[in-house]
Design a protein around this motif. Sequence first.
Motif, PDB file in Angstrom:
ATOM      1  N   VAL A  73       0.831  -1.208   0.000  1.00 30.11           N
ATOM      2  CA  VAL A  73       0.000   0.000   0.000  1.00 30.11           C
ATOM      3  C   VAL A  73       0.861   1.252   0.000  1.00 30.11           C
ATOM      4  O   VAL A  73       0.603   2.215  -0.731  1.00 30.11           O
ATOM      5  CB  VAL A  73      -0.954  -0.010   1.217  1.00 30.11           C
ATOM      6  CG1 VAL A  73      -1.677   1.317   1.338  1.00 30.11           C
ATOM      7  CG2 VAL A  73      -1.960  -1.154   1.087  1.00 30.11           C
ATOM      8  N   LYS A  74       1.911   1.249   0.820  1.00 34.92           N
ATOM      9  CA  LYS A  74       2.781   2.420   0.904  1.00 34.92           C
ATOM     10  C   LYS A  74       3.468   2.690  -0.431  1.00 34.92           C
ATOM     11  O   LYS A  74       3.568   3.845  -0.867  1.00 34.92           O
ATOM     12  CB  LYS A  74       3.832   2.182   1.994  1.00 34.92           C
ATOM     13  CG  LYS A  74       4.760   3.375   2.222  1.00 34.92           C
ATOM     14  CD  LYS A  74       5.664   3.138   3.410  1.00 34.92           C
ATOM     15  CE  LYS A  74       6.617   2.002   3.162  1.00 34.92           C
ATOM     16  NZ  LYS A  74       7.603   1.832   4.260  1.00 34.92           N
ATOM     17  N   VAL A  79       2.935   5.959  -6.142  1.00 34.72           N
ATOM     18  CA  VAL A  79       2.641   6.045  -7.575  1.00 34.72           C
ATOM     19  C   VAL A  79       1.332   6.795  -7.783  1.00 34.72           C
ATOM     20  O   VAL A  79       1.240   7.698  -8.629  1.00 34.72           O
ATOM     21  CB  VAL A  79       2.560   4.632  -8.194  1.00 34.72           C
ATOM     22  CG1 VAL A  79       2.182   4.713  -9.671  1.00 34.72           C
ATOM     23  CG2 VAL A  79       3.888   3.900  -8.019  1.00 34.72           C
ATOM     24  N   ALA A  80       0.309   6.433  -7.005  1.00 38.06           N
ATOM     25  CA  ALA A  80      -0.999   7.086  -7.140  1.00 38.06           C
ATOM     26  C   ALA A  80      -0.910   8.577  -6.828  1.00 38.06           C
ATOM     27  O   ALA A  80      -1.581   9.405  -7.461  1.00 38.06           O
ATOM     28  CB  ALA A  80      -2.014   6.415  -6.217  1.00 38.06           C
ATOM     29  N   ARG A  89      -3.047  15.342 -14.996  1.00 36.63           N
ATOM     30  CA  ARG A  89      -2.437  14.005 -15.073  1.00 36.63           C
ATOM     31  C   ARG A  89      -3.475  12.931 -14.772  1.00 36.63           C
ATOM     32  O   ARG A  89      -3.474  11.855 -15.387  1.00 36.63           O
ATOM     33  CB  ARG A  89      -1.264  13.898 -14.092  1.00 36.63           C
ATOM     34  CG  ARG A  89       0.020  14.550 -14.576  1.00 36.63           C
ATOM     35  CD  ARG A  89       1.226  14.010 -13.849  1.00 36.63           C
ATOM     36  NE  ARG A  89       1.213  14.323 -12.428  1.00 36.63           N
ATOM     37  CZ  ARG A  89       1.853  15.352 -11.886  1.00 36.63           C
ATOM     38  NH1 ARG A  89       2.551  16.177 -12.661  1.00 36.63           N
ATOM     39  NH2 ARG A  89       1.810  15.573 -10.598  1.00 36.63           N
ATOM     40  N   THR A  90      -4.358  13.212 -13.802  1.00 32.55           N
ATOM     41  CA  THR A  90      -5.412  12.248 -13.477  1.00 32.55           C
ATOM     42  C   THR A  90      -6.289  11.982 -14.696  1.00 32.55           C
ATOM     43  O   THR A  90      -6.605  10.832 -15.010  1.00 32.55           O
ATOM     44  CB  THR A  90      -6.286  12.775 -12.327  1.00 32.55           C
ATOM     45  OG1 THR A  90      -5.457  13.077 -11.203  1.00 32.55           O
ATOM     46  CG2 THR A  90      -7.325  11.742 -11.914  1.00 32.55           C
ATOM     47  N   LEU A  91      -6.681  13.036 -15.370  1.00 33.58           N
ATOM     48  CA  LEU A  91      -7.512  12.901 -16.557  1.00 33.58           C
ATOM     49  C   LEU A  91      -6.773  12.144 -17.654  1.00 33.58           C
ATOM     50  O   LEU A  91      -7.354  11.300 -18.347  1.00 33.58           O
ATOM     51  CB  LEU A  91      -7.936  14.287 -17.056  1.00 33.58           C
ATOM     52  CG  LEU A  91      -8.818  14.313 -18.308  1.00 33.58           C
ATOM     53  CD1 LEU A  91     -10.135  13.571 -18.036  1.00 33.58           C
ATOM     54  CD2 LEU A  91      -9.094  15.748 -18.736  1.00 33.58           C
ATOM     55  N   VAL A 159       3.401   3.081 -13.464  1.00 32.05           N
ATOM     56  CA  VAL A 159       4.623   2.995 -12.663  1.00 32.05           C
ATOM     57  C   VAL A 159       5.808   3.554 -13.439  1.00 32.05           C
ATOM     58  O   VAL A 159       6.611   4.332 -12.915  1.00 32.05           O
ATOM     59  CB  VAL A 159       4.892   1.533 -12.249  1.00 32.05           C
ATOM     60  CG1 VAL A 159       6.247   1.414 -11.552  1.00 32.05           C
ATOM     61  CG2 VAL A 159       3.785   1.017 -11.343  1.00 32.05           C
ATOM     62  N   ARG A 160       5.906   3.148 -14.693  1.00 27.66           N
ATOM     63  CA  ARG A 160       7.055   3.554 -15.516  1.00 27.66           C
ATOM     64  C   ARG A 160       7.127   5.065 -15.693  1.00 27.66           C
ATOM     65  O   ARG A 160       8.221   5.660 -15.665  1.00 27.66           O
ATOM     66  CB  ARG A 160       6.970   2.864 -16.874  1.00 27.66           C
ATOM     67  CG  ARG A 160       8.155   3.096 -17.787  1.00 27.66           C
ATOM     68  CD  ARG A 160       8.028   2.284 -19.066  1.00 27.66           C
ATOM     69  NE  ARG A 160       6.868   2.668 -19.859  1.00 27.66           N
ATOM     70  CZ  ARG A 160       5.822   1.892 -20.078  1.00 27.66           C
ATOM     71  NH1 ARG A 160       5.770   0.683 -19.540  1.00 27.66           N
ATOM     72  NH2 ARG A 160       4.805   2.302 -20.819  1.00 27.66           N
ATOM     73  N   ASP A 161       5.983   5.716 -15.865  1.00 33.14           N
ATOM     74  CA  ASP A 161       5.966   7.149 -16.183  1.00 33.14           C
ATOM     75  C   ASP A 161       5.807   8.057 -14.974  1.00 33.14           C
ATOM     76  O   ASP A 161       5.819   9.281 -15.104  1.00 33.14           O
ATOM     77  CB  ASP A 161       4.841   7.452 -17.185  1.00 33.14           C
ATOM     78  CG  ASP A 161       5.088   6.794 -18.543  1.00 33.14           C
ATOM     79  OD1 ASP A 161       6.214   6.298 -18.755  1.00 33.14           O
ATOM     80  OD2 ASP A 161       4.158   6.777 -19.369  1.00 33.14           O
TER      81      ASP A 161
END
Length: 615
Positions: A73-74, A79-80, A89-91, A159-161
């Motif tokens: 979770v941590k 990442v989130a 970025r969310t969109l 994760v990569r970006d």
Amino acid sequence: MSRDTEDGATSGATAQGFDPKLIEPYIVKDPEALALNVARALENLGKAASTWLAPRERGEIVDPVSQPLTELVKTMSKVAEYWMSDPKRTLEAQSHLLAGMFGAWTRTAQRLAGGEGAEPAPQFPNDKRFSDEDWQRNPFFDFLRQVYFIGSDWAERMVRDAEGLDEHTRHKAAFYVRQITAALSPANFVVTNPQVYRETVASHGDNLVRGMKMLAEDFAAGGGDLRLRHTDYSKFAVGENMAVTPGKVIAQNDICEILQYEAATGTVLKRPLLIVPPWINKFYILDLNPQKSFIKWCVDQGHTVFVISWVNPDERHATKDWEAYIREGVDFALETVEKATGETKVNAIGYCVGGTLLSAALALHAKERNKRIASATLFTTQVDFTHAGDLKVFVDEEQLDAMEERMRASGYLEGSKMASAFNMLRASELIWPYFVNNYLKGEEPMPFDLLFWNSDSTRMAAANHSFYLRNCYLDNALSKGRMKIAGKTLSLKDVKIPIYNLATREDHIAPAKSVFVGSSLFGGPVTFVLSGSGHIAGVVNPPGKQKYQYWTGGAPTGAFEDWLTKAEETPGSWWPHWQTWVESLDGKRVPARKVGGGALNAIADAPGTYVRERA
């Protein structure tokens, strides 16, 4: 959108339109029989649950569930946080996922409507989990397959970006994403796996009855933990049809037995050969059967072979650290070899962590002017852990503290914990296919000696394991010249003897690049060889099989990728190449030796007693 893969690619829908006959195998013909078997399967599932729960209710097993979940979770929250901290970025992230999902839905709807004008699906990896033809032929399962790959690709991209992550956090996040996506594959569920679905319908659910019975048996075999069966264990027995090369145990102490194998040639090389295997798993990976045995092959080439067989430790060995494993393992073996043969010079081999221990011993010997080891061969051995692969995911200060706390209570790390970690490195190959085959299809796995050995796990002595993880994976102390053993600070530059350093190209435990980088740390000449295949098959590759290949080239300097570009490829096994290297150092031969040499009596027949102790 597309997804890159090294294995090539297959297109999505291979046929236009939808054939109603494809539904026929999925229609339940006898609901009553199916319902009865589902009830029986649930009864067996209940037995499995009870077997899992009982030792926990008695306090015999305490699952430290919170710590791994907290780590996950941590890590994923970091990442989130990046993607959710900026509405734009969310969109962007949401739009990317929804566009892929909408594309899959549109293609499926077009196929169901007759296929006219259906846009081609993106290219997806060739994946054994989706080899059944209905994954592409049947629109329902094709849709699930597309959604799975689109979602997996999206998660990996997140994760990569993601910016602002430190290297270790990104590595952990990528690893956790792979574990999650491997677990959530539609191939892992009855109604979303076409082959399992058809078999369930055809057998009226009898496959689930058998599978849940096996699940209960495997929980019982693990004493409350799941011991996932990878092979038919009844077909193998150590000392009967595995590890059968003739020899004797000629010395024994608290942490190891020393085996000497009987000569098979009239003359033997003057220098004996000492093999230092890893204490993670057992030495008989090098003596699976006469056809695959590296030990037997060495005997047949004229080596006088000695092998260290490590004890399967328990609470009595809690304080045995690397100094103990060097003094009571490597040095004890060298003394035994000298007593049995009269020789003070040996060729030594170290495999995996056994090679790392051997390298540390060589550096310590250099400080002490101990010149008994004249040459060393390292199989898939890391001495620099900068590029150590996915095992680094499990090693940081918080996780090590938690592991050491657990080991303090028992004096060792349970073998099942390390086995699970190794299996997680290749979850899509070593966990989920067996879960599906065993528990959903209800099929017994096929006999396979390598997987029997892989399941024969060993415990880890607390001090030894803690020293290894902290000094190698966490601090990389050996490569930096900071490892301290017996009051001495070790430097691999002090090791001047010839080294034969073998890496394997597809290694997930000791990546080839990591082994290559470590080559430059030794102070003497290093012959670097790269074998095809992975950590086990790349090493256990007898010449008679004519499998794989190996690469040789110049000195292991510069970038690994540049060395490989210029290296020469040779088909088949590297074993004869190694034999030529050994004989080029000293090819003198003497009459064949008797086991023990008259100075030491046999304690037991090979493979000895320590190797038979199961964790």
